[in-house]
Design an enzyme around this catalytic site. Structure first.
Site, PDB file in Angstrom:
ATOM      1  CG  HIS A  75       0.652   4.803   2.653  1.00 13.87           C
ATOM      2  ND1 HIS A  75       0.253   4.255   3.852  1.00 13.87           N
ATOM      3  CD2 HIS A  75       0.634   6.141   2.672  1.00 13.87           C
ATOM      4  CE1 HIS A  75       0.147   5.499   4.736  1.00 13.87           C
ATOM      5  NE2 HIS A  75       0.142   6.439   3.880  1.00 13.87           N
ATOM      6  CB  CYS A  97      -4.538   6.580  -2.630  1.00  8.00           C
ATOM      7  SG  CYS A  97      -5.115   8.208  -3.414  1.00  8.00           S
ATOM      8  CG  HIS A 125       5.926   7.708   3.361  1.00  7.16           C
ATOM      9  ND1 HIS A 125       4.973   7.162   2.731  1.00  7.16           N
ATOM     10  CD2 HIS A 125       5.400   8.566   4.181  1.00  7.16           C
ATOM     11  CE1 HIS A 125       3.860   7.641   3.015  1.00  7.16           C
ATOM     12  NE2 HIS A 125       4.029   8.465   4.276  1.00  7.16           N
ATOM     13  CD  GLU A 127       2.819   8.396  -2.027  1.00 12.08           C
ATOM     14  OE1 GLU A 127       3.050   9.284  -3.003  1.00 12.08           O
ATOM     15  OE2 GLU A 127       2.115   8.737  -1.163  1.00 12.08           O
ATOM     16  CB  THR A 162       0.331  11.502  -3.258  1.00 14.01           C
ATOM     17  OG1 THR A 162       0.373  10.640  -2.003  1.00 14.01           O
ATOM     18  CG2 THR A 162       0.378  10.738  -4.344  1.00 14.01           C
TER      19      THR A 162
END
Length: 280
Positions: A75, A97, A125, A127, A162
């Site tokens: 993340h 990623c 979150h 990410e 994403t």
């Protein structure tokens, strides 16, 4: 009782997750010092537990892994966390990623060009938290209502977590159009996310029972469960085959299976085998 079982045409571990798992497996085998991940490598508790059994532990800060090998989670991490990691650790492996990296780059570019950056995603979150520092002053919105409450400004630049749905992005952007003279959108939703969601909807519309496999803390898996539930009331979100209840499949003719982007093929296969033994 007998039923057919069908797995969604797109389901399970995405490229970023498979890449991260290869990296951590290689590190666990080759590193001469202990191996850690900065936060859970992926949002799949069973995979994280399996890594712990191989000696790969989760740390919450680079300071906890000083002198050791540290993997940056899929993340992403903040620039400050990465800097500290590289200063303190024996080796740093970046398992972020590549599609998340694109979000960071897009946010930074929009900020440099004078846009008020809006991140469409879930506040808190990992990410999203890793994205925000790339665009100082960026704000997070999770819904059209939150977007409509933002103060007006001249230029808004949008990036997206994403694993968000295209439907939510469209609603948020529609709300933002009334808040600025210019709204520029960089659609950073991962293609795997869109593919998983579309395949899930197609299958759920035809099945009597849907089983969604993946971590309960996984945003993209929870979204698959929401999509499936809207089309197939007998939808069940599980993390592993041991959670299956035979009564779920009473009278079912077609059982559908899908899985989140952090779910390895081995977990999907185990669930399918278990369902086969129930409905045979």
């Amino acid at each position: 009782m007998s039923a057919r079982i069908e797995i969604a045409s797109e389901a399970g571990a995405c490229y970023g997750v498979e890449r991260a798992l290869r990296m951590v497996e290689d590190a666990a085998k080759s590193s001469e010092v202990p191996v850690h991940t900065l936060g859970p490598l992926i949002h799949n508790p069973r995979v994280v537990s399996g890594l712990a059994e191989k000696g790969v532990t989760v740390v919450s800060s680079p300071e906890e892994s000083a002198g050791d090998t540290l993997l940056l989670r899929t993340h992403g991490v903040t620039p400050d966390e990465e800097r500290r990691a590289r200063e303190l650790c024996h080796e740093v492996l970046d398992a972020t990623c590549p599609f998340v990296k694109k979000v960071h780059q897009a946010a930074a570019r929009l900020a440099r060009e004078g846009y008020q950056v809006v991140v469409v995603g879930e506040a808190g979150h990992p990410e999203v938290e890793a994205t925000l520092p790339h665009a100082p002053g960026a704000v997070v919105v999770g819904s059209a209502d939150e977007a409509a409450a933002l103060p007006s400004c001249k230029k808004i630049g949008v990036v997206v977590q994403t694993t968000q749905s295209r439907a939510n992005l469209e609603k948020v952007v529609a709300a933002l159009l009334g808040r600025a003279e210019e709204v520029r959108v960089v659609n950073t939703i991962c293609d795997a996310t869109s593919g998983h969601q579309g395949a899930c909807a197609e299958l759920a519309a035809r099945t009597d029972v849907m089983v969604v496999i993946g971590g309960r803390i996984s945003a993209n898996t929870k979204r698959l469960a929401e999509i499936a539930s809207g089309l197939c009331p007998r939808t069940h979100h599980i993390e592993g085959a041991d959670e299956l209840d035979p009564s779920w499949f009473d009278g079912a003719e077609l059982v559908g299976i899908t899985a989140g982007a952090s779910t390895p093929a081995s977990q999907i296969a185990a669930v399918r085998t278990a369902i086969e033994s129930i409905v045979a």
